[in-house]
Scaffold this motif. Structure first.
Motif, PDB file in Angstrom:
ATOM      1  N   THR A 240       0.852  -1.184   0.000  1.00 16.83           N
ATOM      2  CA  THR A 240       0.000   0.000   0.000  1.00 16.83           C
ATOM      3  C   THR A 240       0.887   1.234   0.000  1.00 16.83           C
ATOM      4  O   THR A 240       1.826   1.326   0.804  1.00 16.83           O
ATOM      5  CB  THR A 240      -0.919   0.033   1.230  1.00 16.83           C
ATOM      6  N   LEU A 241       0.595   2.151  -0.913  1.00 18.95           N
ATOM      7  CA  LEU A 241       1.337   3.404  -1.000  1.00 18.95           C
ATOM      8  C   LEU A 241       0.416   4.528  -0.532  1.00 18.95           C
ATOM      9  O   LEU A 241      -0.606   4.798  -1.155  1.00 18.95           O
ATOM     10  CB  LEU A 241       1.796   3.651  -2.438  1.00 18.95           C
ATOM     11  N   ALA A 242       0.783   5.154   0.588  1.00 18.82           N
ATOM     12  CA  ALA A 242      -0.059   6.186   1.192  1.00 18.82           C
ATOM     13  C   ALA A 242       0.336   7.561   0.671  1.00 18.82           C
ATOM     14  O   ALA A 242       1.499   7.973   0.801  1.00 18.82           O
ATOM     15  CB  ALA A 242       0.067   6.140   2.710  1.00 18.82           C
ATOM     16  N   LEU A 243      -0.632   8.274   0.106  1.00 26.19           N
ATOM     17  CA  LEU A 243      -0.434   9.626  -0.417  1.00 26.19           C
ATOM     18  C   LEU A 243      -1.386  10.569   0.321  1.00 26.19           C
ATOM     19  O   LEU A 243      -2.589  10.324   0.364  1.00 26.19           O
ATOM     20  CB  LEU A 243      -0.737   9.686  -1.913  1.00 26.19           C
ATOM     21  N   THR A 244      -0.841  11.655   0.876  1.00 23.89           N
ATOM     22  CA  THR A 244      -1.668  12.666   1.538  1.00 23.89           C
ATOM     23  C   THR A 244      -1.339  14.031   0.954  1.00 23.89           C
ATOM     24  O   THR A 244      -0.185  14.490   1.042  1.00 23.89           O
ATOM     25  CB  THR A 244      -1.434  12.681   3.062  1.00 23.89           C
ATOM     26  N   ALA A 245      -2.332  14.682   0.347  1.00 20.41           N
ATOM     27  CA  ALA A 245      -2.123  15.957  -0.329  1.00 20.41           C
ATOM     28  C   ALA A 245      -2.195  17.113   0.654  1.00 20.41           C
ATOM     29  O   ALA A 245      -3.174  17.244   1.404  1.00 20.41           O
ATOM     30  CB  ALA A 245      -3.164  16.139  -1.425  1.00 20.41           C
ATOM     31  N   HIS A 246      -1.169  17.978   0.654  1.00 16.49           N
ATOM     32  CA  HIS A 246      -1.197  19.189   1.464  1.00 16.49           C
ATOM     33  C   HIS A 246      -1.948  20.293   0.733  1.00 16.49           C
ATOM     34  O   HIS A 246      -2.569  21.157   1.361  1.00 16.49           O
ATOM     35  CB  HIS A 246       0.222  19.662   1.769  1.00 16.49           C
TER      36      HIS A 246
END
Length: 331
Positions: A240-246
């Motif tokens: 799983t690749l976790a991406l969180t947009a600022h």
């Protein structure tokens, strides 16, 4: 696209470069062309990281006003041992090659050219283009495919949408969608947009290395902050690749298993030895030279390994001189 560096360095790539689970690569500016050179931002290859899967070259450009930058004018030049992947956000580029392709590169549509044993092509932004913005990518071909016949493919992927995100998958499989474009090693290529504050947990192949190129905004990739223009490398091992947009973010996600072969990349050629590269260079020079001078019209290029770019009357690009040292091999 050509590698425009006047004195290109050799690049020796091995199956896995090691290092941290996530590392952030910063770009360097490379001028593409003459006095009004369009600048591209190159994040791969770098000294500390030369491959992400089979991806071996990442150029990121724009948004540029063509009236200021001069746009893209890359006249006929050769390739061996690789595939080129053209992906645009804004603008249009005319692609022509020696297998007879004459196609537009348009936003949201992928053009993939397989150089194989040898091809030549040109890429020139259209007169109607005001803003040019996109990425140009290279893929190294494995031993079993590097002498294949040259080909060209075009594909327009459908848009995928979810809560706070949308995107398109142009190579490989992601988010339940699969591209039909032919590659010779497993690959992933996708454009993703995330709204500010969105967290997207992507199910990915744990055997893949991944690269996250940030076009706009900033985000956290597997716990590491990545800013606009940077490329985050993520080592294999994560399902799983976790991406969180600022901010509102657009990224290009690349991936593939560690390549597993050593290559030598110099100028526009990928080979396996110094002698191969020298031979490719000489064959190109022999094709484009008459009476000691480069031909003015590409239609006067002689038959040979790289062919003639059909219906292109611009001047072909000569190869730079070879370096004064032997290109090293590592296997």
């Amino acid at each position: 696209m050509t590698n425009p560096e006047p004195d290109p360095q050799e690049v020796i790539c091995t199956s896995h470069d090691g290092g941290a689970a996530v590392e952030v690569l910063t770009p360097r500016d490379v001028p593409l062309g003459g006095p009004r050179a369009m600048l591209v931002r190159r994040t791969l290859p770098q000294r500390q990281r030369t491959l992400i899967g089979a991806w071996c070259f990442v150029d990121h450009y724009g948004p540029d006003h063509v009236a200021d930058s001069g746009g893209m004018t890359v006249t006929p030049h050769p390739h061996t041992g690789l595939q080129t992947v053209s992906w645009l956000f804004t603008g249009a580029i005319r692609h022509k090659d020696s297998v007879g392709s004459n196609a537009l590169v348009l936003p949201g549509e992928v053009n993939l050219m397989t150089g194989g044993r040898g091809i030549s092509h040109s890429e020139i932004s259209t007169p109607e283009t005001d803003i040019l913005h996109g990425v140009q990518l290279w893929v190294a071909l494995p031993e079993h495919a590097r002498h294949t016949e040259p080909t060209f493919e075009h594909y327009a992927p459908g848009e995928l949408t979810g809560d706070g995100w949308h995107g398109r998958v142009f190579l490989g499989s992601l988010l339940g969608d699969t591209s039909p474009v032919v590659t010779h090693t497993p690959l992933l290529g996708a454009e993703l947009h995330l709204d500010a504050g969105t967290t997207l947990d992507l199910d990915v192949d744990a055997t893949f290395e991944h690269g996250v190129l940030v076009d706009t905004g900033s985000l956290t990739v597997a716990g590491e902050e990545v800013k606009q223009g940077e490329l985050a490398y993520v080592a294999p091992g994560c399902a799983t690749l976790a991406l969180t947009a600022h901010d509102d973010v657009r990224i290009v996600l690349l991936g593939g298993p560690p390549f597993g072969e050593s290559i030598v990349m110099w100028w526009n050629f990928i080979g396996r030895s110094h002698e191969e590269i020298v031979g490719y260079r000489q064959e190109w020079q022999d094709q484009i030279t008459r009476d000691g001078a480069v031909v003015v019209d590409s239609q006067d290029v002689a038959p040979g390994r790289f062919g003639t770019v059909i219906d292109d009357h611009t001047t072909p690009i000569p190869a730079p001189p070879m370096p004064n040292v032997r290109l090293r091999e590592r296997g």
